[in-house]
Enzyme design. Structure first.
Site, PDB file in Angstrom:
ATOM      1  N   ASP A   1      -1.405   4.906  -3.478  1.00 25.06           N
ATOM      2  CA  ASP A   1      -1.111   4.693  -2.062  1.00 25.06           C
ATOM      3  C   ASP A   1      -0.521   5.987  -1.523  1.00 25.06           C
ATOM      4  O   ASP A   1       0.514   6.450  -2.009  1.00 25.06           O
ATOM      5  CB  ASP A   1      -0.099   3.556  -1.880  1.00 25.06           C
ATOM      6  CG  ASP A   1      -0.691   2.199  -2.231  1.00 25.06           C
ATOM      7  OD1 ASP A   1      -1.897   2.007  -2.015  1.00 25.06           O
ATOM      8  OD2 ASP A   1       0.054   1.328  -2.717  1.00 25.06           O
TER       9      ASP A   1
ATOM     10  N   ASP B   1      -5.951  -8.055   2.393  1.00 23.83           N
ATOM     11  CA  ASP B   1      -4.524  -8.285   2.162  1.00 23.83           C
ATOM     12  C   ASP B   1      -4.188  -9.655   2.741  1.00 23.83           C
ATOM     13  O   ASP B   1      -4.434  -9.903   3.931  1.00 23.83           O
ATOM     14  CB  ASP B   1      -3.673  -7.221   2.872  1.00 23.83           C
ATOM     15  CG  ASP B   1      -3.988  -5.809   2.394  1.00 23.83           C
ATOM     16  OD1 ASP B   1      -4.417  -5.658   1.238  1.00 23.83           O
ATOM     17  OD2 ASP B   1      -3.797  -4.859   3.188  1.00 23.83           O
TER      18      ASP B   1
END
Length: 251
Positions: free
Chosen positions: A11, A130
């Site tokens: 990330d 998500d």
């Protein structure tokens, strides 16, 4: 049986690898190019590189970093963050990415999935989802988990597969960064509903969690970040343990 894949996730925010809990409280985890090179050498099957603030900040993925990572590794490499057009994908693939991951842009413009699959092939298109549980329902969230939608995880997954996605990267926001294990019930349901590979994400804390994601969650791949970045789990040891548990992996 196809080999299960182990995928470290990088990330990226402001050019650094970061990791948080439940999508917040980010801390620095190192240089993404260096980490990518290490994981490639240590036996990771693939890498996922997500520019986590690209969508929120309305800017494009860091193409230069993509190129730098691609030059250092010899395993497949998926890039996501701020991708909203065929042109964006063209640039990333030309700079070394093997696949792209789309999330918010796919929800806002589902036709993008069809367009990308048609132009580049389904194998290039990963749709990241998500989701978190709200009143017992798995609800899809956008913009790094900040914006809830009215979409149900399972309905959206079926649509994504029908539109030509090659893989689904499902992150449980409830499990993310907690190290309490993956959302195996939801993973198993996804695997039943669609016939494309599911990547499990969110919750890895120990080797048993990976075993469970494959055995109980029926996942095709398991993705993790902090347990790899902070050397809590070594990829070689993880793969040996998976093999000892009867799970096919590439050593």
């Amino acid at each position: 049986m196809l080999a299960k894949r182990i995928i470290p996730c990088l990330d990226i925010k402001n050019g650094r690898t970061v990791k948080g809990v439940n999508f917040v409280d980010l801390r620095d985890a190192g240089d993404p190019v260096e980490l990518a090179e290490i994981y490639s050498r240590e036996g990771a099957d693939e890498l996922v590189f997500l520019d986590i603030s690209a969508t929120e900040e309305r800017r494009k993925t860091l193409v230069n970093m993509v190129r730098s990572v691609a030059e250092k590794i010899n395993i497949p490499f998926t890039v996501g963050g701020g991708i909203s057009s065929v042109e964006d994908v063209d640039i990333l693939l030309n700079n070394g990415a093997d696949k792209v991951s789309i999330n918010s842009s796919a929800v806002k413009n589902p036709q993008l999935i069809n367009d990308l699959a048609q132009k580049f092939g389904s194998q290039c298109v990963v749709v990241a989802i998500d989701a978190k549980q709200i009143d017992g329902q798995w609800i899809v969230h956008l913009v790094g988990g900040k914006v809830p939608t009215e979409l149900n995880l399972f309905d959206w997954a079926v649509e994504v597969a029908e539109r030509g996605a090659g893989e689904i990267l499902f992150t449980s926001m409830d499990n993310d960064g907690t190290k309490n294990g993956f959302a195996n019930e939801a993973l198993a349901k996804l695997s039943e509903l669609v016939n494309i590979p599911i990547i499990a994400s969110g919750g890895a804390g120990n080797i048993q969690h990976f075993v469970d994601s494959f055995k109980e969650g029926k996942a095709d791949s398991a993705l993790a970040a902090s347990v790899f970045h902070f050397k809590e789990i070594e990829i070689k040891a993880l793969k040996q343990e998976l093999r000892d548990n009867g799970i096919e992996v590439r050593l």
